[in-house]
Every structure is written in C-alpha cells, then in structure tokens.
Design a protein around this motif. Structure first.
Motif, short mmCIF file in Angstrom:
data_model
loop_
_atom_site.label_atom_id
_atom_site.label_comp_id
_atom_site.label_asym_id
_atom_site.label_seq_id
_atom_site.Cartn_x
_atom_site.Cartn_y
_atom_site.Cartn_z
N ASN A 111 0.80 -1.23 0.00
CA ASN A 111 0.00 0.00 0.00
C ASN A 111 0.83 1.27 0.00
O ASN A 111 0.28 2.37 -0.10
N MET A 112 2.15 1.13 0.14
CA MET A 112 3.00 2.32 0.22
C MET A 112 4.45 1.94 -0.06
O MET A 112 4.85 0.79 0.11
N VAL A 113 5.20 2.93 -0.50
CA VAL A 113 6.66 2.81 -0.54
C VAL A 113 7.30 3.93 0.27
O VAL A 113 8.52 4.07 0.29
N ASP A 114 6.46 4.71 0.93
CA ASP A 114 6.91 5.79 1.81
C ASP A 114 6.47 5.45 3.23
O ASP A 114 5.27 5.42 3.52
N PRO A 115 7.41 5.15 4.14
CA PRO A 115 7.03 4.78 5.51
C PRO A 115 6.17 5.82 6.23
O PRO A 115 5.39 5.46 7.13
N LEU A 117 5.53 -15.48 -10.71
CA LEU A 117 4.70 -14.33 -11.07
C LEU A 117 4.14 -13.66 -9.82
O LEU A 117 3.65 -14.33 -8.90
N THR A 118 4.19 -12.34 -9.80
CA THR A 118 3.68 -11.60 -8.65
C THR A 118 2.57 -10.64 -9.05
O THR A 118 2.65 -9.96 -10.07
N LYS A 119 1.54 -10.63 -8.25
CA LYS A 119 0.46 -9.65 -8.37
C LYS A 119 0.51 -8.80 -7.12
O LYS A 119 0.57 -9.31 -6.01
N ILE A 120 0.51 -7.50 -7.29
CA ILE A 120 0.56 -6.58 -6.16
C ILE A 120 -0.83 -6.00 -5.93
O ILE A 120 -1.41 -5.38 -6.82
N ASN A 121 -1.36 -6.22 -4.74
CA ASN A 121 -2.62 -5.61 -4.34
C ASN A 121 -2.33 -4.31 -3.59
O ASN A 121 -1.47 -4.29 -2.70
N SER A 122 -3.03 -3.26 -3.95
CA SER A 122 -2.93 -2.00 -3.22
C SER A 122 -4.33 -1.52 -2.88
O SER A 122 -5.19 -1.45 -3.77
N VAL A 123 -4.57 -1.21 -1.62
CA VAL A 123 -5.86 -0.68 -1.19
C VAL A 123 -5.84 0.83 -1.35
O VAL A 123 -4.99 1.51 -0.76
N MET A 124 -6.75 1.34 -2.15
CA MET A 124 -6.82 2.77 -2.40
C MET A 124 -7.59 3.45 -1.26
O MET A 124 -8.78 3.19 -1.05
N HIS A 154 -0.38 8.56 -4.05
CA HIS A 154 0.88 7.87 -3.78
C HIS A 154 0.97 6.55 -4.54
O HIS A 154 2.08 6.03 -4.76
N LEU A 155 -0.17 6.00 -4.96
CA LEU A 155 -0.16 4.72 -5.66
C LEU A 155 0.58 4.80 -6.99
O LEU A 155 1.02 3.77 -7.52
N LEU A 156 0.76 6.00 -7.54
CA LEU A 156 1.57 6.14 -8.74
C LEU A 156 3.03 5.79 -8.43
O LEU A 156 3.71 5.15 -9.25
N GLU A 157 3.51 6.19 -7.26
CA GLU A 157 4.86 5.83 -6.85
C GLU A 157 4.97 4.34 -6.57
O GLU A 157 5.98 3.71 -6.88
N VAL A 158 3.93 3.78 -5.96
CA VAL A 158 3.92 2.33 -5.71
C VAL A 158 4.01 1.57 -7.02
O VAL A 158 4.79 0.63 -7.18
N ASN A 159 3.22 2.00 -8.00
CA ASN A 159 3.21 1.33 -9.29
C ASN A 159 4.58 1.36 -9.95
O ASN A 159 5.06 0.35 -10.49
N ALA A 160 5.24 2.51 -9.90
CA ALA A 160 6.57 2.63 -10.50
C ALA A 160 7.58 1.73 -9.79
O ALA A 160 8.42 1.09 -10.43
N ALA A 161 7.48 1.65 -8.47
CA ALA A 161 8.44 0.85 -7.70
C ALA A 161 8.27 -0.64 -7.98
O ALA A 161 9.26 -1.37 -8.13
N ILE A 162 7.05 -1.10 -8.06
CA ILE A 162 6.84 -2.54 -8.28
C ILE A 162 7.14 -2.93 -9.72
O ILE A 162 7.62 -4.03 -9.99
#
Length: 494
Positions: A183-187, A230-237, A245-253
């Motif tokens: 759900n985040m890449v920023d603590p 294969l990995t699927k990343i779930n993020s709760v909006m 912030h999910l744009l940063e999560v998407n770029a990181a994954i």
C-alpha cells in the motif's frame, strides 16, 4: 446447490462468429495485462501460467473458478482496514471467513469442491491471517492437496513481511503465483495505514514499523522475480492517504518485475469494526478508482477484475459458494473424479477460440466508426463466459466496459446489490443499482421487465436487451456502430 457452473454440453451463442472472422490473438497491453483475449506476444511459459488463472487473466475469469482455504489464521501486522473477527456470510471482503480449517480438512473440502465445480483451476491461501507468517499450515495444506489434485494451481497472498524467509520453499512447492499487498513505498504514509508490525519477536510501531515492512516487501518481490515466480501486487486505495501515492507504488513494483498491479477500493464500514471504519475514513467512489487506474496506464500492468474475495471464497469471481461447502455439508474425504474438469477444459478451449474471433469482429466493426465518436462506458449483466446472459433483476454486480473506435475494453466491475450495504426492499435495491451505475447511461441485459426499464429511463439510463447471449464485444460494437455511425456513412452524408 446454486452456482455458475457452465453446462459442459451447452455453451451456446445466438450466431456462429467463427463463420465470419478468422482467429485473432491479443497480447498483454500496457494498461491491463490479462484483459486481452489470447496469448498474443506473451511468452509461452508465462501464458501457460496465467491462461487458466482467474485472477491473473481477465479472460480466464470468465471461465475458471478459484478457491481459498482458511488455514492460516495467524498474522504479523495490523492494518487499519482489517478486522478478522468480523464475519458476514453475505459479504466479500479479505480477512473474512466462517470457519478455520486444518490442512487435512482443507484437502477434504478441496476435493468436494472439485467434484461439484468443474471450473476450479486454482487453490489459494489468503489467510484469514498471513500465509507466510503461518507457513507451517500453508505448506502442509499444499502437500495434502497435491496428493489428490496434482494439476491444481497453487497461489498464496501475503503482506510480505515474512515473505523473504520462504521464497525458496515457495519455489520448491511449485507455487508460481504470489500476491503481495503493498500500500505504500513511503514509511510516513505507511504509518497511517499500519498501527504495528511484529517482526523477529518484537513489535514495531509508526514509521519504524512501516519502514521495516516496506524493505521486506521490496526484498521479497525482487527475490520472487529472480525465481521466475509471477507476482500480483494488491494496493488498497485510501482516499486522502495513499490514493495519489499509488503512482509511486506502481513505478516501484514495475521496476522490480511485478506482473500485475491490482488497485482495490477501501471497504470501510463502521459495522466491520475496523479502525478506518470507526474513524469515518471513506472508500473511493467508482469514478475516483477509475481515475487512478487510468493515471497508472503505461506503468505496471493493471488488474481490473478483482472481487476482493473472502479468505474462504469458492467459485467464479463475483460469486461465493463457500456456504455450500462448510464441513458439515461434505463427506469425510470423498473420492475424486477428474473427468468433469478435464471435459470442461476441452469445452473452454473451443469457446475461447470462438470468443477470440468475436473480438476480431468487434474490432473490425469499430475500426469503421467515426474517429471523433465519444468514448463510452457501458454496464453489462453477465453470469460469465464473456456473454450478455443475465436478467437485470438478478444482477448482483455489473461488469463495466469502455468502447470507442479502438475497441471494446474491460474497465472494471461495480456491485449492484449487497445485503451488507443495503437493499432491503425494491426501492432500496434500485438506489443501490443507480449508485452503481453512476456515470453510465447504457446497460446491456439479457432480459429486463417493463417497470425497471422505465425506472432506469427516468434516471437517464437506457437498458439494451437486443443482444441476449451474444458475446459482450460483438454486441457492444454493433450497438456503438449503429449509434455513432460509420466512416462510410459519415462521408456520404457530407
């Protein structure tokens, strides 16, 4: 027993598409992997992993079912959107289960489901705690089930904190699908979502705990990619907390090799007893969710057909037969008959080929429409199979498709009737339906009564019942071309 089991001998359509178009392939698009209609340019070894997995392939979810077994109750983090003590049999929400199972009980249940639901292709462990933190129960379950159903795909869902400790074991179990909730890449943002984590015998809170979780998630994702899993990343909006912030999560994954990114709306209700529910934190509106998904186009491939399943979910995505398979309703270790599942797969392969040809028909028809014609969102009443095959009054959800001159594309789904959020009478149900159809002016149905059709019309929504049992793409394309005209017609008018 009610289910969406497709009869093995009677998958039908109103006209043979195969007579009017050649076979066509599609690929994994930049915005929605799995929402394409065939292998396309996807490597063969990847296609074999995803083509029958309803969560990793949008096409597969029309034909195949998943099953979750609740064997992993222990968890090592606390999320502000989760309360594993709450259960409602009518609700679909991660972390919810009606009964916890031992590995032996889980194997018994899987065999019972496989005998009754030939669409079953995947067994997943998604809690109700964390599958990796409770690895002893998770691995024992896969061992027990593989003795009876060796062809069943296995997958796990995890928060990622304990994941790096078990990557090698996942590979040894031949598990090639792992879902991580990130759900985040920023603590700093993570501290607003996770009150605490439990790591190496110690509880951590705030930014420190979120930082450890983030580092472990990234390490686990990188190691899975190295193993070819294969990995699927779930993020709760969560509006106002991590939505942008999910744009940063998407770029990181994406940089770490994630196969899919699934952005899910926060489910927030005070009745669930979650911290966010009790604090009044709202979930996103459908338009807000779609806006974020559209902004993520070009990043990690998106999954748009998630149903946020229970930890004991059974059946096709969008349905749940878990209450039909409680332990008191199934015999002690039933014998397994593989023939119905084998026959069903043969039928699906033929149906898929025909569906691909239908998509080619739709694309050809839309290619002739006026380029300036507007992009439209339409709602579909469907029970599966990629067809318009459901009565409006029976719809508990709508599948949403986007259409323009470039084609017909799956966009998402919206719940239309859920006991836990309303719908106690006809008026209440209509309000829920109209809320689900916000921003949509056309709904395709197999059948609809005069009264609800009039009610929709008053709300500015047209109900189209001209294409019962047609493929969604061909029906929507035909409607769109008729409504907005073709280039030839436009030229002749000019």
């Amino acid at each position: 027993m009610s289910s969406n089991v497709v009869p093995l001998t009677s998958i039908t359509r109103s006209r043979p598409v195969s007579e009017v178009a050649p076979a066509v392939g599609g690929g994994c698009s930049s915005s929605s992997c799995g929402s394409s209609d065939a292998q396309g340019d996807m490597p063969a070894h990847i296609w074999e992993k995803v083509k029958d997995h309803p969560c990793y392939s949008e096409q597969a979810h029309h034909y195949f079912a998943r099953m979750h077994v609740a064997v992993a109750p222990a968890c090592n983090i606390q999320c502000n959107y989760c309360n594993r003590k709450y259960d409602c049999a009518n609700e679909s929400r991660p972390g919810v289960t009606s009964e916890k199972l031992t590995p032996e009980q889980a194997a018994r249940k899987v065999v019972a489901v496989a005998n009754k639901v030939p669409q079953l292709s995947v067994l997943g462990i998604a809690g109700p705690g964390d599958s990796m933190f409770d690895w002893r129960h998770t691995s024992a379950t896969f061992r027990e089930v593989s003795k009876v159903l060796p062809d069943l795909k296995f997958c796990v869902s995890t928060n990622g904190l304990a994941l790096p400790d078990h990557v090698d074991e996942l590979a040894e179990h031949n598990i090639d699908h792992v879902t991580i909730t990130i759900n985040m890449v920023d603590p700093e943002i993570g501290a607003l979502i996770y009150p605490w984590i439990y790591f190496k015998g110690k509880r951590y809170t705030g930014v420190e705990g979120a930082r450890i979780l983030h580092e472990r998630q990234m390490e686990g994702l990188e190691r899975l990619t190295e193993k070819g899993i294969l990995t699927k990343i779930n993020s709760v909006m969560i509006p106002g907390i991590n939505d942008q912030h999910l744009l940063e999560v998407n770029a990181a994954i994406k940089a770490r090799g994630a196969f899919l990114h699934n952005v899910m709306p926060l489910i927030s209700d005070a009745a669930h007893g979650t911290a966010f529910g009790l604090s009044g934190q709202r979930g996103p509106k459908p338009a807000e969710l779609k806006d974020i998904q559209d902004k993520l186009a070009g990043g990690a491939n998106l999954m748009r057909h998630c149903r946020q399943c229970r930890a004991d979910a059974v059946g096709m995505l969008g349905e749940d037969l878990s209450q039909d398979f409680t332990l008191d309703k199934i015999p002690e270790m039933p014998s397994y008959d593989p023939e119905p599942r084998r026959l069903y797969r043969e039928v699906v392969e033929r149906e898929r080929a025909d569906h691909n040809k239908a998509v080619a028909v739709a694309e050809a028809e839309l290619a002739e429409t006026v380029e300036e014609a507007p992009r439209k969102l339409v709602a579909i009443c469907t029970k599966g199979g990629g067809r318009i095959n459901q009565h409006f009054g029976h719809a508990q959800e709508f599948q949403i498709f986007e259409v323009d001159a470039k084609g017909v594309r799956f966009s998402g789904h919206r719940k239309a009737d859920n006991y836990c959020v309303g719908g106690y009478g006809d008026d209440d149900k209509l309000d829920v339906v109209l809320a689900a159809l916000e921003g949509i002016d056309t709904v395709f149905v197999a059948k609809i009564g005069r009264c609800p059709k009039d009610d929709l019309k008053k709300a500015g929504i047209e109900a189209v019942d001209l294409y019962p049992f047609e493929y969604i793409e061909t029906a929507v394309a035909a409607w769109y071309a008729e409504r907005f005209g073709t280039r030839t017609e436009s030229a002749s008018i000019a």
